[in-house]
Design a protein around this motif. Structure first.
Motif, PDB file in Angstrom:
ATOM      1  N   ASP A  31       0.825  -1.199   0.000  1.00 38.97           N
ATOM      2  CA  ASP A  31       0.000   0.000   0.000  1.00 38.97           C
ATOM      3  C   ASP A  31       0.863   1.255   0.000  1.00 38.97           C
ATOM      4  OD1 ASP A  31      -2.312  -1.490   0.039  1.00 38.97           O
ATOM      5  OD2 ASP A  31      -2.477  -1.480   2.223  1.00 38.97           O
ATOM      6  N   LEU A  32       0.309   2.312  -0.544  1.00 34.93           N
ATOM      7  CA  LEU A  32       0.986   3.600  -0.553  1.00 34.93           C
ATOM      8  C   LEU A  32       1.320   4.004   0.875  1.00 34.93           C
ATOM      9  CD1 LEU A  32       1.844   5.932  -2.398  1.00 34.93           C
ATOM     10  CD2 LEU A  32      -0.385   6.955  -1.994  1.00 34.93           C
ATOM     11  N   PHE A  33       2.554   4.417   1.097  1.00 33.24           N
ATOM     12  CA  PHE A  33       3.002   4.637   2.469  1.00 33.24           C
ATOM     13  C   PHE A  33       2.328   5.812   3.161  1.00 33.24           C
ATOM     14  CE2 PHE A  33       6.034   6.844  -0.305  1.00 33.24           C
ATOM     15  CZ  PHE A  33       5.983   8.122   0.204  1.00 33.24           C
ATOM     16  N   MET A  34       1.783   6.764   2.403  1.00 33.31           N
ATOM     17  CA  MET A  34       1.174   7.928   3.058  1.00 33.31           C
ATOM     18  C   MET A  34      -0.318   7.727   3.332  1.00 33.31           C
ATOM     19  SD  MET A  34       0.676  10.812   0.083  1.00 33.31           S
ATOM     20  CE  MET A  34      -0.685  11.604   0.931  1.00 33.31           C
ATOM     21  N   LYS A  35      -0.813   6.528   3.074  1.00 32.52           N
ATOM     22  CA  LYS A  35      -2.220   6.268   3.318  1.00 32.52           C
ATOM     23  C   LYS A  35      -2.532   6.471   4.803  1.00 32.52           C
ATOM     24  CE  LYS A  35      -5.798   2.758   2.586  1.00 32.52           C
ATOM     25  NZ  LYS A  35      -6.060   1.375   2.117  1.00 32.52           N
ATOM     26  N   GLY A  36      -3.484   7.342   5.089  1.00 37.44           N
ATOM     27  CA  GLY A  36      -3.847   7.610   6.472  1.00 37.44           C
ATOM     28  C   GLY A  36      -2.968   8.629   7.168  1.00 37.44           C
ATOM     29  N   VAL A  50      13.804   8.655   8.187  1.00 39.02           N
ATOM     30  CA  VAL A  50      13.515   7.467   8.992  1.00 39.02           C
ATOM     31  C   VAL A  50      12.895   6.381   8.125  1.00 39.02           C
ATOM     32  CG1 VAL A  50      12.215   6.589  10.975  1.00 39.02           C
ATOM     33  CG2 VAL A  50      13.200   8.893  11.051  1.00 39.02           C
ATOM     34  N   TRP A  51      11.877   6.756   7.348  1.00 41.62           N
ATOM     35  CA  TRP A  51      11.124   5.805   6.525  1.00 41.62           C
ATOM     36  C   TRP A  51      12.024   5.086   5.525  1.00 41.62           C
ATOM     37  CZ3 TRP A  51      10.170   5.653   1.266  1.00 41.62           C
ATOM     38  CH2 TRP A  51       9.136   4.798   0.852  1.00 41.62           C
ATOM     39  N   SER A  52      13.019   5.801   4.962  1.00 38.28           N
ATOM     40  CA  SER A  52      13.917   5.218   3.959  1.00 38.28           C
ATOM     41  C   SER A  52      15.154   4.587   4.598  1.00 38.28           C
ATOM     42  CB  SER A  52      14.361   6.295   2.965  1.00 38.28           C
ATOM     43  OG  SER A  52      15.185   7.265   3.612  1.00 38.28           O
ATOM     44  N   ASN A  53      15.173   4.516   5.911  1.00 39.03           N
ATOM     45  CA  ASN A  53      16.322   3.972   6.657  1.00 39.03           C
ATOM     46  C   ASN A  53      17.619   4.693   6.294  1.00 39.03           C
ATOM     47  OD1 ASN A  53      17.216   2.224   8.709  1.00 39.03           O
ATOM     48  ND2 ASN A  53      17.964   0.727   7.233  1.00 39.03           N
ATOM     49  N   GLU A 102      -0.111   4.876  13.871  1.00 36.83           N
ATOM     50  CA  GLU A 102       0.973   3.899  13.864  1.00 36.83           C
ATOM     51  C   GLU A 102       2.290   4.634  14.004  1.00 36.83           C
ATOM     52  OE1 GLU A 102       1.623   3.374   9.080  1.00 36.83           O
ATOM     53  OE2 GLU A 102       0.076   2.167  10.043  1.00 36.83           O
ATOM     54  N   LYS A 103       3.348   3.910  14.293  1.00 33.20           N
ATOM     55  CA  LYS A 103       4.643   4.532  14.490  1.00 33.20           C
ATOM     56  C   LYS A 103       5.375   4.708  13.165  1.00 33.20           C
ATOM     57  CE  LYS A 103       5.295   2.819  19.215  1.00 33.20           C
ATOM     58  NZ  LYS A 103       5.159   4.150  19.848  1.00 33.20           N
ATOM     59  N   VAL A 104       6.247   5.681  13.132  1.00 27.07           N
ATOM     60  CA  VAL A 104       7.108   5.891  11.978  1.00 27.07           C
ATOM     61  C   VAL A 104       8.294   4.935  12.109  1.00 27.07           C
ATOM     62  CG1 VAL A 104       8.524   7.540  10.696  1.00 27.07           C
ATOM     63  CG2 VAL A 104       6.483   8.323  11.903  1.00 27.07           C
ATOM     64  N   GLU A 105       8.585   4.206  11.049  1.00 26.04           N
ATOM     65  CA  GLU A 105       9.725   3.298  11.073  1.00 26.04           C
ATOM     66  C   GLU A 105      10.189   2.999   9.656  1.00 26.04           C
ATOM     67  OE1 GLU A 105       8.840  -0.714  12.416  1.00 26.04           O
ATOM     68  OE2 GLU A 105       6.699  -0.304  12.171  1.00 26.04           O
ATOM     69  N   ASP A 127      23.299  -5.753   5.661  1.00 21.17           N
ATOM     70  CA  ASP A 127      24.238  -4.725   5.202  1.00 21.17           C
ATOM     71  C   ASP A 127      23.852  -3.327   5.660  1.00 21.17           C
ATOM     72  OD1 ASP A 127      25.845  -6.561   3.859  1.00 21.17           O
ATOM     73  OD2 ASP A 127      24.540  -6.522   2.087  1.00 21.17           O
ATOM     74  N   ARG A 128      22.542  -3.103   5.861  1.00 23.80           N
ATOM     75  CA  ARG A 128      22.080  -1.782   6.314  1.00 23.80           C
ATOM     76  C   ARG A 128      21.091  -1.986   7.462  1.00 23.80           C
ATOM     77  NH1 ARG A 128      22.936   3.111   4.193  1.00 23.80           N
ATOM     78  NH2 ARG A 128      21.573   4.812   4.809  1.00 23.80           N
ATOM     79  N   ARG A 129      21.632  -1.977   8.660  1.00 28.89           N
ATOM     80  CA  ARG A 129      20.797  -2.226   9.830  1.00 28.89           C
ATOM     81  C   ARG A 129      19.873  -1.036  10.092  1.00 28.89           C
ATOM     82  NH1 ARG A 129      22.439  -6.791  12.134  1.00 28.89           N
ATOM     83  NH2 ARG A 129      24.564  -7.532  11.752  1.00 28.89           N
ATOM     84  N   ARG A 130      18.847  -1.279  10.883  1.00 27.90           N
ATOM     85  CA  ARG A 130      17.862  -0.234  11.206  1.00 27.90           C
ATOM     86  C   ARG A 130      18.557   0.932  11.916  1.00 27.90           C
ATOM     87  NH1 ARG A 130      12.462  -0.475  11.423  1.00 27.90           N
ATOM     88  NH2 ARG A 130      12.542  -2.750  11.196  1.00 27.90           N
ATOM     89  N   LEU A 131      18.364   2.141  11.386  1.00 27.37           N
ATOM     90  CA  LEU A 131      19.019   3.316  11.953  1.00 27.37           C
ATOM     91  C   LEU A 131      18.244   3.946  13.095  1.00 27.37           C
ATOM     92  CD1 LEU A 131      20.307   5.133   8.725  1.00 27.37           C
ATOM     93  CD2 LEU A 131      21.555   3.598  10.244  1.00 27.37           C
ATOM     94  N   PHE A 132      16.907   3.845  13.052  1.00 28.74           N
ATOM     95  CA  PHE A 132      16.081   4.507  14.057  1.00 28.74           C
ATOM     96  C   PHE A 132      15.071   3.523  14.643  1.00 28.74           C
ATOM     97  CE2 PHE A 132      17.324   7.668  10.907  1.00 28.74           C
ATOM     98  CZ  PHE A 132      17.840   8.687  11.693  1.00 28.74           C
ATOM     99  N   VAL A 133      14.794   3.657  15.929  1.00 31.13           N
ATOM    100  CA  VAL A 133      13.742   2.866  16.546  1.00 31.13           C
ATOM    101  C   VAL A 133      12.395   3.454  16.124  1.00 31.13           C
ATOM    102  CG1 VAL A 133      15.177   2.254  18.521  1.00 31.13           C
ATOM    103  CG2 VAL A 133      13.717   4.294  18.641  1.00 31.13           C
ATOM    104  N   PRO A 134      11.325   2.651  16.056  1.00 30.78           N
ATOM    105  CA  PRO A 134      10.001   3.193  15.726  1.00 30.78           C
ATOM    106  C   PRO A 134       9.551   4.215  16.779  1.00 30.78           C
ATOM    107  CG  PRO A 134      10.037   0.800  15.499  1.00 30.78           C
ATOM    108  CD  PRO A 134      11.306   1.182  16.190  1.00 30.78           C
ATOM    109  N   PHE A 135       8.864   5.267  16.335  1.00 36.20           N
ATOM    110  CA  PHE A 135       8.386   6.289  17.286  1.00 36.20           C
ATOM    111  C   PHE A 135       7.151   6.980  16.733  1.00 36.20           C
ATOM    112  CE2 PHE A 135      11.637   8.281  14.584  1.00 36.20           C
ATOM    113  CZ  PHE A 135      10.992   9.429  14.142  1.00 36.20           C
TER     114      PHE A 135
END
Length: 298
Positions: free
Chosen positions: A139-144, A217-220, A251-254, A263-271
């Motif tokens: 789904d489109l990420f900006m939905k809602g 955040v969304w694009s890591n 929902e949280k941003v992540e 190779d590219r670990r998560r940079l930010f915790v969900p918030f």
């Protein structure tokens, strides 16, 4: 002194990968062939100017219980800037409520409604392009995600030439679509590679897209939010209209799961976006420094 370098110019028909590259390298670009009629853009600029010329007591009816979601009077951001706000503009009744607050005419209401939903459709199309360019499905990420439209007026005079109309900042949300003043310049962005200021010269009939903190955040971390400001170059009224795609309400941003791997670990915790938006204010972080508070401990 701003550099004479140019931000990328993107045709809406370009390959999604070209849009992604602009978000990665610059965090902003000028958009052409975007589908919003030039006549509608001109009409909306006239409506914004007429509404922002209303008496203060009428503009102050454009209120919201939360800071930053209603009218911004002079002396809050700067002494010669004020701004009307249509918050969560796609929610039922939002346009009607805004128009009722400021006694907009039937014709003004029609123009506002056509304009904000033309920008909303463009935002969704742009979001789909970004998804494809990153190789994402679903789904489109900006939905809602709520969107906010702002109508801005910079009331410049001979005394303000050389001063800052909007301080250096990043936008807190996902991305921003800006109709800058096609006559009066002033927007400057920071070149992410060199750190130099670049003047974003106006081009009639085009729009500017700025990447915001939530896109980082969304694009890591693949996208970076662009630092920008507005300067007073000449003693003329400057009017701009802006659509902010903000952050999710429920929902949280992540980071998107497909952009996280060994190779590219998560940079930010969900918030929560609203928590972050308020932290930007309380920690005095106009250029996104508060994002460091959410760095993941890998």
């Amino acid at each position: 002194m701003a550099s004479k370098s140019k931000i990328p110019v993107i045709d809406m028909q370009d390959l999604p990968e070209k849009i992604v590259k602009a978000c990665e390298e610059w965090g902003c670009f000028r958009l052409v062939n975007h589908g919003v009629p030039m006549e509608l853009m001109s009409q909306m600029k006239a409506v914004s100017r007429s509404l922002l010329d209303l008496p203060m007591e009428i503009k102050e009816r454009n209120s919201h219980p939360e800071h930053g979601k209603g009218y911004i009077p002079p002396n809050m951001a700067s002494s010669y800037f004020d701004s009307l706000s249509l918050y969560d503009m796609a929610s039922p009744g939002a346009v009607d409520d805004f128009c009722a607050q400021i006694d907009a005419s039937h014709n003004q209401r029609e123009i506002i409604e056509k304009y904000v939903f033309a920008l909303y459709d463009l935002a969704q199309n742009l979001g789909s392009k970004l998804m494809k360019g990153l190789g994402l499905s679903g789904d489109l990420f900006m939905k809602g995600w709520p969107c906010q439209v702002r109508m801005n007026k910079y009331n410049y005079s001979p005394e303000t030439v050389g001063l800052t109309g909007a301080v250096m900042h990043t936008d807190p949300g996902l991305f921003t679509i800006l109709q800058d003043d096609e006559i009066v310049n002033g927007l400057e962005v920071v070149n992410n590679s060199t750190g130099e200021l670049v003047s974003v010269d106006p081009i009639s009939g085009t729009l500017v897209v700025n990447v915001g903190d939530m896109a980082t955040v969304w694009s890591n971390g693949r996208f970076h939010s662009v630092k920008h400001r507005v300067q007073c170059y000449e003693p003329k009224i400057r009017v701009s209209n802006v659509l902010f795609v903000l952050g999710p309400k429920d929902e949280k941003v992540e980071a998107q799961p497909q952009l996280v791997d060994s190779d590219r670990r998560r940079l930010f915790v969900p918030f929560d976006f609203e928590v972050y938006r308020k932290l930007r204010t309380t920690t005095n972080s106009p250029t996104g420094e508060a994002l460091k508070l959410f760095l993941a401990k890998n």
